[in-house]
Design a protein around this motif. Structure first.
Motif, mmCIF file in Angstrom:
data_model
loop_
_atom_site.group_PDB
_atom_site.id
_atom_site.type_symbol
_atom_site.label_atom_id
_atom_site.label_comp_id
_atom_site.label_asym_id
_atom_site.label_seq_id
_atom_site.Cartn_x
_atom_site.Cartn_y
_atom_site.Cartn_z
ATOM 1 N N ASP A 266 0.830 -1.208 0.000
ATOM 2 C CA ASP A 266 0.000 0.000 0.000
ATOM 3 C C ASP A 266 0.860 1.252 0.000
ATOM 4 O OD1 ASP A 266 -2.655 -0.412 -0.311
ATOM 5 O OD2 ASP A 266 -3.184 -0.229 1.796
ATOM 6 N N GLY A 267 0.554 2.171 -0.881
ATOM 7 C CA GLY A 267 1.277 3.438 -0.932
ATOM 8 C C GLY A 267 2.521 3.421 -1.789
ATOM 9 N N LEU A 268 2.926 2.265 -2.287
ATOM 10 C CA LEU A 268 4.094 2.195 -3.162
ATOM 11 C C LEU A 268 3.693 2.518 -4.600
ATOM 12 C CD1 LEU A 268 5.801 -1.105 -1.910
ATOM 13 C CD2 LEU A 268 6.368 1.250 -1.292
ATOM 14 N N ASP A 269 4.580 3.150 -5.333
ATOM 15 C CA ASP A 269 4.351 3.399 -6.754
ATOM 16 C C ASP A 269 4.934 2.292 -7.616
ATOM 17 O OD1 ASP A 269 3.049 5.837 -6.384
ATOM 18 O OD2 ASP A 269 4.918 6.975 -6.438
ATOM 19 N N LYS A 270 5.992 1.652 -7.100
ATOM 20 C CA LYS A 270 6.748 0.665 -7.866
ATOM 21 C C LYS A 270 6.824 -0.644 -7.091
ATOM 22 C CE LYS A 270 11.353 0.265 -9.989
ATOM 23 N NZ LYS A 270 12.623 0.998 -10.183
ATOM 24 N N VAL A 271 6.561 -1.750 -7.777
ATOM 25 C CA VAL A 271 6.645 -3.074 -7.154
ATOM 26 C C VAL A 271 7.412 -4.029 -8.064
ATOM 27 C CG1 VAL A 271 4.538 -2.868 -5.776
ATOM 28 C CG2 VAL A 271 4.404 -3.740 -8.119
ATOM 29 N N ILE A 272 7.853 -5.126 -7.469
ATOM 30 C CA ILE A 272 8.512 -6.196 -8.226
ATOM 31 C C ILE A 272 7.548 -7.375 -8.273
ATOM 32 C CG2 ILE A 272 10.456 -7.798 -8.314
ATOM 33 C CD1 ILE A 272 12.074 -5.719 -6.732
ATOM 34 N N LEU A 273 7.235 -7.840 -9.474
ATOM 35 C CA LEU A 273 6.338 -8.975 -9.650
ATOM 36 C C LEU A 273 7.156 -10.241 -9.854
ATOM 37 C CD1 LEU A 273 3.400 -9.978 -9.989
ATOM 38 C CD2 LEU A 273 3.713 -9.634 -12.456
ATOM 39 N N VAL A 274 6.909 -11.222 -8.999
ATOM 40 C CA VAL A 274 7.590 -12.517 -9.075
ATOM 41 C C VAL A 274 6.541 -13.617 -9.153
ATOM 42 C CG1 VAL A 274 9.655 -11.704 -7.861
ATOM 43 C CG2 VAL A 274 7.750 -12.659 -6.544
ATOM 44 N N GLU A 275 7.000 -14.826 -9.391
ATOM 45 C CA GLU A 275 6.085 -15.956 -9.517
ATOM 46 C C GLU A 275 5.550 -16.424 -8.167
ATOM 47 O OE1 GLU A 275 7.724 -19.230 -11.770
ATOM 48 O OE2 GLU A 275 8.902 -17.817 -12.940
#
Length: 139
Positions: free
Chosen positions: A43-52
């Motif tokens: 919550d509140g982040l603009d950037k995330v890392i998508l993993v499996e």
């Protein structure tokens, strides 16, 4: 909201097939492929890392989201589009994972999301990386 929506477990003994199991649909408040593991911490982040997988997300920490395997679904894409401005994709290096990563990257870019791709060392996945490699990944 403090309630269990679904669960996933993994056999670490190597004796069971399939090695991953999830809640039966009748037990789920929300289907497992309609959510992303780690959303509650992003919550509140603009950037995330998508993993499996969730172990990949655990290794990276806050900001890493797992789609519970390489076969993502449209509700997961909609969540990413709705909540984040940028997604970094770090799927495993197996051929099928690469194919799925390209598909989700294309879908996210079509929706106007900025996407970066992390190229992992051959045969490695995020859960295998050491602390220095994780720090580099996060940079």
């Amino acid at each position: 909201q403090g309630r269990l929506v679904t669960y996933q477990c993994r056999d670490w003994t190597g004796k069971n097939d399939p090695k991953y199991m999830a809640a039966h649909p009748s037990q789920e408040a929300i289907p497992i492929k309609d959510i992303l593991y780690g959303m509650d911490k992003a919550d509140g982040l603009d950037k995330v890392i998508l993993v499996e997988g969730v172990t990949d997300a655990w290794r990276i920490g806050v900001g890493a989201l797992a789609c519970f395997g390489i076969k993502y679904r449209p509700p997961q894409v909609r969540l990413l589009v709705k909540k984040f401005k940028q997604v970094v994709v770090a799927f495993d290096t197996e051929p099928q994972a690469k194919i799925q990563a390209k598909k989700i990257i294309r879908e996210l870019r079509t929706e106007g999301i900025a996407v970066e791709v992390i190229r992992l060392p051959k045969g490695r996945d995020p859960a295998d990386l050491n602390q220095e490699e994780i720090k580099g990944l996060l940079r």
